[in-house]
Motif scaffolding. Structure first.
Motif, PDB file in Angstrom:
ATOM      1  N   GLU A  26      -9.822   2.876  -0.387  1.00 39.61           N
ATOM      2  CA  GLU A  26      -9.795   2.891   1.203  1.00 39.61           C
ATOM      3  C   GLU A  26      -9.854   2.341   1.702  1.00 39.61           C
ATOM      4  O   GLU A  26      -9.004   2.243   3.199  1.00 39.61           O
ATOM      5  CB  GLU A  26     -10.125   4.233   1.019  1.00 39.61           C
ATOM      6  N   VAL A  29      -7.432  -0.839   2.545  1.00 39.27           N
ATOM      7  CA  VAL A  29      -6.228   0.221   3.428  1.00 39.27           C
ATOM      8  C   VAL A  29      -6.260   0.362   5.004  1.00 39.27           C
ATOM      9  O   VAL A  29      -5.599  -0.467   5.538  1.00 39.27           O
ATOM     10  CB  VAL A  29      -5.913   1.357   2.225  1.00 39.27           C
ATOM     11  N   ARG A  30      -7.446   1.096   4.793  1.00 45.91           N
ATOM     12  CA  ARG A  30      -7.705   0.927   6.664  1.00 45.91           C
ATOM     13  C   ARG A  30      -7.684  -0.079   7.291  1.00 45.91           C
ATOM     14  O   ARG A  30      -7.258  -0.212   8.018  1.00 45.91           O
ATOM     15  CB  ARG A  30      -9.041   2.070   6.624  1.00 45.91           C
ATOM     16  N   ARG A  48      -3.202   6.152  -7.246  1.00 48.57           N
ATOM     17  CA  ARG A  48      -2.354   6.670  -6.596  1.00 48.57           C
ATOM     18  C   ARG A  48      -3.234   5.876  -5.035  1.00 48.57           C
ATOM     19  O   ARG A  48      -4.480   5.065  -5.321  1.00 48.57           O
ATOM     20  CB  ARG A  48      -2.904   7.715  -6.121  1.00 48.57           C
ATOM     21  N   ILE A  49      -2.175   5.120  -4.350  1.00 47.62           N
ATOM     22  CA  ILE A  49      -1.762   3.761  -3.193  1.00 47.62           C
ATOM     23  C   ILE A  49      -1.824   5.005  -2.121  1.00 47.62           C
ATOM     24  O   ILE A  49      -0.501   5.801  -2.076  1.00 47.62           O
ATOM     25  CB  ILE A  49      -1.477   3.086  -3.223  1.00 47.62           C
ATOM     26  N   GLU A  50      -2.008   4.830  -1.176  1.00 51.27           N
ATOM     27  CA  GLU A  50      -1.133   5.014   0.679  1.00 51.27           C
ATOM     28  C   GLU A  50      -0.315   4.933   0.685  1.00 51.27           C
ATOM     29  O   GLU A  50       0.534   3.849   0.087  1.00 51.27           O
ATOM     30  CB  GLU A  50      -2.005   4.553   1.338  1.00 51.27           C
ATOM     31  N   ASP A  51       0.741   5.795   0.927  1.00 49.61           N
ATOM     32  CA  ASP A  51       1.907   6.116   0.923  1.00 49.61           C
ATOM     33  C   ASP A  51       2.369   5.065   2.231  1.00 49.61           C
ATOM     34  O   ASP A  51       2.086   5.793   3.646  1.00 49.61           O
ATOM     35  CB  ASP A  51       2.286   7.306   1.004  1.00 49.61           C
ATOM     36  N   ASP A  52       2.508   4.144   2.585  1.00 47.31           N
ATOM     37  CA  ASP A  52       3.303   3.472   3.777  1.00 47.31           C
ATOM     38  C   ASP A  52       3.837   1.547   3.352  1.00 47.31           C
ATOM     39  O   ASP A  52       3.044   1.489   1.996  1.00 47.31           O
ATOM     40  CB  ASP A  52       1.485   2.629   4.630  1.00 47.31           C
ATOM     41  N   VAL A  55       1.851  -0.988   2.154  1.00 48.21           N
ATOM     42  CA  VAL A  55       0.565  -1.208   0.456  1.00 48.21           C
ATOM     43  C   VAL A  55       2.091  -0.830  -0.537  1.00 48.21           C
ATOM     44  O   VAL A  55       2.362  -0.273  -0.348  1.00 48.21           O
ATOM     45  CB  VAL A  55      -0.019   0.562   1.214  1.00 48.21           C
TER      46      VAL A  55
END
Length: 162
Positions: A26, A29-30, A48-52, A55
């Motif tokens: 996390e 990603v931030r 699971r990963i950030e939806d961006d 990423v």
């Protein structure tokens, strides 16, 4: 007369994360999103990963070292690597990564990697010989904070050197 490599644009800055058992996903990603830097999580299994759009995820089938091999393959002088794996850190340093950082914020450098590899080897030998040796200290808030600072600093340094 210019060589072809002199005119090639430098590779784009990116963060590569050895994602299996990484405690700072996390945070990675931030920092990546704050700097607008693409980040790729490379692992042997789904997570699971950030939806961006910045990423990404790459699941590498195969043996235990397949993810490490893929990270080294993707490493350029514009790569910031996040890993707790000392042997992978050594390989990325040899591949001329811009920076290699452990999840506790400890940077791996050409000057420090030899001692880290030697210590790892000694500890492995002690464990194999039956000696009871403690593992790493529990991951703390201070580790997380040091990591955030180290990753941010690595990205800023690379951009300034740009």
């Amino acid at each position: 007369m210019t060589r072809e490599t002199d005119s090639a644009p430098p590779p784009p800055l990116k963060i590569l994360v050895d994602a299996d058992a990484c405690p700072v996903r996390e945070e990675c990603v931030r920092v990546a999103l704050r700097h607008g830097v693409p980040i790729i999580f490379i692992s042997n299994s789904f997570m699971r990963i950030e939806d961006d759009p910045l990423v990404g995820r790459e699941i590498v089938p195969g043996n235990f070292d397949a993810a490490d091999d893929r990270i080294v393959e993707l490493t350029t002088t514009a790569s910031v690597i996040v890993t707790a794996d000392i042997l992978l850190a050594e390989r990325c340093i040899k591949a001329k990564a811009s920076a290699v950082i452990g999840p506790t914020g400890k940077p791996f450098t050409e000057a420090s990697i030899g001692m880290a590899v030697a210590t790892r080897s000694i500890m492995a030998d002690l464990r194999a010989g039956g000696s009871v040796v403690g593992g790493p200290a529990p991951f703390s808030r201070q580790d997380r904070s040091r990591f955030l600072s180290a990753l941010d600093l690595a990205l800023v340094r690379h951009k300034r050197a740009g």
